[in-house]
Design an enzyme around this catalytic site. Structure first.
Site, PDB file in Angstrom:
ATOM      1  CD  GLU A 150      -6.884  34.242 -19.729  1.00  0.00           C
ATOM      2  OE1 GLU A 150      -5.900  33.738 -19.162  1.00  0.00           O
ATOM      3  OE2 GLU A 150      -6.821  34.882 -20.787  1.00  0.00           O
ATOM      4  CG  PHE A 151      -4.592  37.063 -14.408  1.00  0.00           C
ATOM      5  CD1 PHE A 151      -4.271  38.241 -15.105  1.00  0.00           C
ATOM      6  CD2 PHE A 151      -5.646  37.097 -13.524  1.00  0.00           C
ATOM      7  CE1 PHE A 151      -4.996  39.403 -14.896  1.00  0.00           C
ATOM      8  CE2 PHE A 151      -6.372  38.264 -13.300  1.00  0.00           C
ATOM      9  CZ  PHE A 151      -6.037  39.423 -13.988  1.00  0.00           C
ATOM     10  CG  LEU A 152      -4.241  29.465 -18.577  1.00  0.00           C
ATOM     11  CD1 LEU A 152      -5.562  28.733 -18.633  1.00  0.00           C
ATOM     12  CD2 LEU A 152      -3.644  29.576 -19.949  1.00  0.00           C
ATOM     13  CD  GLU A 154      -1.183  29.204 -24.960  1.00  0.00           C
ATOM     14  OE1 GLU A 154      -0.438  28.552 -25.698  1.00  0.00           O
ATOM     15  OE2 GLU A 154      -1.996  30.037 -25.378  1.00  0.00           O
ATOM     16  CB  CYS A 259      -2.649  36.592 -24.285  1.00  0.00           C
ATOM     17  SG  CYS A 259      -3.842  35.278 -24.035  1.00  0.00           S
ATOM     18  CE  LYS A 262      -6.634  37.495 -27.799  1.00  0.00           C
ATOM     19  NZ  LYS A 262      -7.243  38.152 -26.643  1.00  0.00           N
TER      20      LYS A 262
END
Ligand code: UDX
Length: 430
Positions: A150-152, A154, A259, A262
């Site tokens: 995913e490249f979502l 927030e 993301c 980490k």
């Protein structure tokens, strides 16, 4: 077409809702029964613009359902997405225990062919590990592992999921490729089909590159302060070069969130584990954490000792348009201020005190930005919420004991702030 998403956090829930919007019948699974019962009632567990509306719409159209049973998820659809957390382990590696638990659960319920998609960000070669694990527990049923990172982002979760820059699909079989292509046929984005390891690596390398851009501009900001240059002008000048691009060149308090921190750490760990010491990644982390020290030093220089001082803090979330405080530089600053004896008056448009129980009784959570600046010796801006752009600074000045602003997100024009009677310090601006 039906599909199952296992893990109903930011990534899982938004992915599920986006597929539902495209007309699929989605079952979202999570082992957190409380979360599932809230979702079944249409109650969203976190703040994300548009989430509430999307959930209600999908439920009304009966395109989304929720369950706490992995078995039900496996029976529901041919394609199973895994979108559970991959937190940072104590040694900097990615903790894959949630993924492994889900794999065991899937394997035990596997009766017929399934495509098992890793959506969570995982270190390269995790797909191999999943394959071994599922084989061990599944008693010979056929399946394929796919990596579809995913490249979502927030705060822009629906936009970045419904209209992604690219869709990466790492596969090992033509059958899985066909199924995945069909699944994404309703999305308008370039599809890149690779092997498993390359897809996994694309994700870690992308996030680390974004972190690199941020740390690079923050390092340049330090030189700006020493040389009298202005980082916003420098970043603009750099970013207009199409090979570099303007995004992710905003100097400030550095990156946070679930993301980037980490993933940089996990990428460094896996690289070293595979035999390459990726020192650049360690430098990115060092610069990032260093921004917080510089910010506190700026505050101390401008306000004197912080002990006993009333300090207003605007922003607690790791970035605007979310109530997520994971690895938030703003929260780290709040802890530092409290530790230094400052009386912190914090305001965030979305973060509720219950999100940070350990600070609940050690600082004041204010209901408005104006309440936060009441009798404050200084104002620290830690998150660039749009709301702060519309602030009445005349009002702010009247409320403050001393009109000093340390802006960790370079939200304002220093000349204008000076004209309004503030002593204003940004990052990388003289
Ligand atoms: C990130 C990636 O962008 C996304 O593609 C991936 O799938 C998940 O991780 P997210 O964690 O939502 O998304 O946040 P992002 O928008 O990338 O911002 C990360 C942090 O960097 C924030 O703390 C933000 O304030 C900071 N940032 C961003 C800067 O300091 N400067 C910038 O120029 C951009």
């Amino acid at each position: 077409m039906k599909l199952t998403i296992i893990g109903s956090g930011h990534v899982g829930l938004v992915t599920g809702l986006c597929f539902a919007r495209k007309g699929y019948r989605v079952l979202c699974v999570d082992n957190d029964k409380k979360k599932i019962s809230l979702l079944k009632k249409g109650i969203v567990p976190f703040y994300e613009p548009g989430l509430d509306k999307m959930l209600k719409e999908s439920m009304r159209k009966k395109r989304i359902a929720f369950s706490a049973s992995v078995k039900e998820g496996v029976n529901h659809a041919e394609v199973l997405f895994i979108a559970v957390g991959t937190p940072l382990g104590d040694d900097g590696s990615a903790d894959l225990s949630y993924i492994e638990n889900v794999c065991r659960g899937i394997a035990r319920s596997l009766k017929t062919y399934r495509v098992i998609v890793e959506k969570s960000t995982v270190p390269v070669r995790t797909g191999e590990r999943m394959k071994r694990l599922i084989k061990k527990y599944s008693g010979g049923t056929c399946f394929d592992i796919v990596s579809n990172p995913e490249f979502l982002q927030e705060g822009r979760a629906f936009q970045t999921t419904l209209y992604p820059d690219r869709i990466v699909i790492g596969v090992e079989s033509k059958k899985a490729e066909r199924i995945m292509r069909k699944l994404y046929a309703r999305f308008k984005a370039p599809i890149i089909v690779t092997d498993l390891a390359s897809a996994e690596l694309i994700k870690h390398a992308s996030n680390s590159f974004l972190a690199l851009k941020i740390s690079y501009i923050n390092a340049v900001a330090r030189v700006c302060e020493l040389s009298g240059a202005d980082i916003t002008q420098v970043a603009y000048g750099i970013g207009l070069d199409k090979r570099i691009g303007r995004d992710f060149l905003k100097a400030g308090l550095g990156y946070g969130g679930y993301c980037l921190p980490k993933d940089v750490a996990a990428f460094a760990y896996i690289s070293e584990h595979l035999g390459h010491k990726f020192n650049l990644l360690h430098e990115i982390q060092k610069i990032n954490l260093g921004q917080r020290n510089l910010f506190i030093k700026k505050a101390e220089k401008a306000l004197g000792s912080l002990k006993g001082k009333k300090v207003a803090l605007w922003g607690l979330s790791f970035k605007p348009d979310t109530d997520d405080i994971r690895e938030s530089p703003a929260v780290a600053i709040a802890y530092r201020l409290v530790k230094l004896g400052a009386k912190v008056q914090a305001y965030d448009p979305k973060v509720k005190p219950s999100k940070i129980p350990s600070l609940k009784n050690r600082m004041k959570f204010c209901a408005s930005p104006y309440e936060a600046v009441k009798e404050a010796h200084g104002l620290l801006i830690a998150t660039d919420w749009k709301e702060f752009k519309r602030i009445d600074f005349k009002h702010v000045k009247k409320e403050m004991l001393r009109p000093i602003i340390i802006d960790g997100r370079n939200m304002f024009d220093p000349a204008k702030m000076k004209k309004s009677g503030f002593v204003y310090h940004g990052i990388g601006r003289s």
